[in-house]
Design a protein around this motif. Sequence first.
Motif, PDB file in Angstrom:
ATOM      1  N   LEU A  21       0.829  -1.207   0.000  1.00  0.00           N
ATOM      2  CA  LEU A  21       0.000   0.000   0.000  1.00  0.00           C
ATOM      3  C   LEU A  21       0.860   1.253   0.000  1.00  0.00           C
ATOM      4  O   LEU A  21       0.611   2.182  -0.787  1.00  0.00           O
ATOM      5  CB  LEU A  21      -0.913  -0.008   1.233  1.00  0.00           C
ATOM      6  CG  LEU A  21      -1.764   1.251   1.443  1.00  0.00           C
ATOM      7  CD1 LEU A  21      -2.693   1.484   0.251  1.00  0.00           C
ATOM      8  CD2 LEU A  21      -2.564   1.148   2.736  1.00  0.00           C
ATOM      9  N   MET A  22       1.871   1.291   0.853  1.00  0.00           N
ATOM     10  CA  MET A  22       2.767   2.458   0.900  1.00  0.00           C
ATOM     11  C   MET A  22       3.469   2.656  -0.451  1.00  0.00           C
ATOM     12  O   MET A  22       3.602   3.782  -0.938  1.00  0.00           O
ATOM     13  CB  MET A  22       3.815   2.278   2.003  1.00  0.00           C
ATOM     14  CG  MET A  22       3.269   2.299   3.431  1.00  0.00           C
ATOM     15  SD  MET A  22       2.538   3.885   3.913  1.00  0.00           S
ATOM     16  CE  MET A  22       0.800   3.470   3.826  1.00  0.00           C
ATOM     17  N   GLU A  23       3.921   1.565  -1.046  1.00  0.00           N
ATOM     18  CA  GLU A  23       4.600   1.666  -2.349  1.00  0.00           C
ATOM     19  C   GLU A  23       3.666   2.193  -3.429  1.00  0.00           C
ATOM     20  O   GLU A  23       4.068   3.028  -4.257  1.00  0.00           O
ATOM     21  CB  GLU A  23       5.157   0.293  -2.742  1.00  0.00           C
ATOM     22  CG  GLU A  23       6.339  -0.158  -1.903  1.00  0.00           C
ATOM     23  CD  GLU A  23       6.787  -1.579  -2.216  1.00  0.00           C
ATOM     24  OE1 GLU A  23       7.896  -1.948  -1.810  1.00  0.00           O
ATOM     25  OE2 GLU A  23       6.021  -2.315  -2.875  1.00  0.00           O
ATOM     26  N   MET A  24       2.417   1.707  -3.414  1.00  0.00           N
ATOM     27  CA  MET A  24       1.464   2.160  -4.426  1.00  0.00           C
ATOM     28  C   MET A  24       1.149   3.642  -4.273  1.00  0.00           C
ATOM     29  O   MET A  24       1.074   4.394  -5.257  1.00  0.00           O
ATOM     30  CB  MET A  24       0.167   1.347  -4.335  1.00  0.00           C
ATOM     31  CG  MET A  24       0.251  -0.042  -4.913  1.00  0.00           C
ATOM     32  SD  MET A  24       0.682  -0.077  -6.657  1.00  0.00           S
ATOM     33  CE  MET A  24      -0.558   0.987  -7.365  1.00  0.00           C
ATOM     34  N   LEU A  25       0.984   4.110  -3.040  1.00  0.00           N
ATOM     35  CA  LEU A  25       0.694   5.533  -2.805  1.00  0.00           C
ATOM     36  C   LEU A  25       1.845   6.411  -3.264  1.00  0.00           C
ATOM     37  O   LEU A  25       1.641   7.451  -3.907  1.00  0.00           O
ATOM     38  CB  LEU A  25       0.411   5.762  -1.317  1.00  0.00           C
ATOM     39  CG  LEU A  25      -0.904   5.173  -0.785  1.00  0.00           C
ATOM     40  CD1 LEU A  25      -0.950   5.265   0.742  1.00  0.00           C
ATOM     41  CD2 LEU A  25      -2.107   5.888  -1.399  1.00  0.00           C
ATOM     42  N   LEU A  26       3.064   6.005  -2.967  1.00  0.00           N
ATOM     43  CA  LEU A  26       4.238   6.786  -3.364  1.00  0.00           C
ATOM     44  C   LEU A  26       4.452   6.743  -4.878  1.00  0.00           C
ATOM     45  O   LEU A  26       4.906   7.714  -5.484  1.00  0.00           O
ATOM     46  CB  LEU A  26       5.480   6.287  -2.627  1.00  0.00           C
ATOM     47  CG  LEU A  26       5.493   6.604  -1.122  1.00  0.00           C
ATOM     48  CD1 LEU A  26       6.576   5.811  -0.405  1.00  0.00           C
ATOM     49  CD2 LEU A  26       5.687   8.107  -0.893  1.00  0.00           C
ATOM     50  N   THR A  27       4.096   5.607  -5.489  1.00  0.00           N
ATOM     51  CA  THR A  27       4.186   5.509  -6.956  1.00  0.00           C
ATOM     52  C   THR A  27       3.213   6.483  -7.613  1.00  0.00           C
ATOM     53  O   THR A  27       3.575   7.203  -8.553  1.00  0.00           O
ATOM     54  CB  THR A  27       3.876   4.072  -7.414  1.00  0.00           C
ATOM     55  OG1 THR A  27       4.870   3.180  -6.892  1.00  0.00           O
ATOM     56  CG2 THR A  27       3.886   3.979  -8.942  1.00  0.00           C
TER      57      THR A  27
END
Length: 467
Positions: free
Chosen positions: A375-381
Amino acid sequence: MEETEVDIDVLIDEMDYIPGHFHLDMNLNFESTSPLNFQGRDVKLKRESLIYELESETGTQQYAIRNLLGVFSFYLEEVEKAKEIFLQILQEDPENLNAWANLAYVYDRLNDEHEAAKCTENLSHLMGLDSDDEAQGNPQLRASRCLAEQGYAYAFDIGLASEEEKMEKLTAGLALYDKALAYGKQAIEIAKDSPPVLNRLSKIFHFLGKQEMAMAVCNMALDVLPNPVLNWQAYCMHAKMLIKLYLRDLERVKMGLGGMPDQKNLFDAKTDLEKVMKVHPCLKTYLSLGQVYYYMGVDAIQELFLVDENALNSALMFFAKAMEFDLGNVLPEIQLLRGKCLRLKNEERNAIECFKEAIELDGVASVHTESFRCLMEMLLTLFSQKKINTEMLMKEVEVWVKKAEKKYPKQRVQQELRLVCRHYTAEVLELSKAMVTRGKTELVKLLFETMKCDFKKGRMNERSLSF
């Protein structure tokens, strides 16, 4: 003439073993720290697994399953159903010690002291504890069966959050099996020609991490009975081990400890599961097939590149079928894998919703934190692609970090944040600056400490965060 009532405390003191399931040192029998909805979900999942197991049992081993089904019904507040299950066992197998003890426990909870006392009296007689009346038959064999049934129960305990807990429970179960062998002498002799016994031994070795022994025993079960209609459990177990071998090798590759994982394990697992699908389609089979197709469709090392879109579409189809079952919507692993599939198909928003749902469904103290990292990776992407603004990113990160801190062990959350910061350093720095400007220093401090730890060898110091 008054009936002679047996004092249960005196009876217990005289026993070398105690029949029944409600006293066993299992999480099932204690107050859970998990919310009631998660505990109920776990019990229902275990009960469903037992129902599948029961379909292939026709001999005395079925009573190990049915006794445990009665216990699960009791804890799901289906007390009358639990009583009915134990009574039915005793109609078919009147010497089943666990059923008598479990039924006595149920009657006690129903405040029926008379029936509870009758059960205890029968139990005492069958165990050969009566001072002036010798039990008919073989009390040693009854004791052996009683202990073996109890040992079996430990494999279906709930709330086992860590590998250490699983090992502890399985070791306790094996200790009861050892004691059962001491009483009964012949369990081992029948095992080599009994697929259900071999399947159970295989499962125990698998959970204990002895994969070679587990595979060898599973292959024995398939040699004895290769028909998937009659022995689909062995094919399920075989596929499960092949998937685990693939994932183990995959982790080793990521740590630089070996070559590429063997794709043949995936294809063989797929073959096993397709045989099961024809004769016994169920939630776990759909989930396992979806998992296999996911790994067949994705780049093995980073899982960020699509290599076979048809395989990925098949994975999503199997996850959808799994979710059609009653418990399909409450399994976090399905939502995690769905999210990873959707991420590869560039359906970012849908993927984010899946990761959020997986976090919500995870039990408290769970160590399965991959959904949080994804989830964190997707938001930052999305932030780096200008698809969400700073305000939205701040809001989402703040909410979900707090949720993660309440749900997962602190060390696991820090570990996942460290990985995220390592791969999205520029985005995290930009987010931190914006949060400091708005006075949200608590989260910035957490991110900073995470980054400081990761870059402590000189690649970053406090001056890097001069706002």
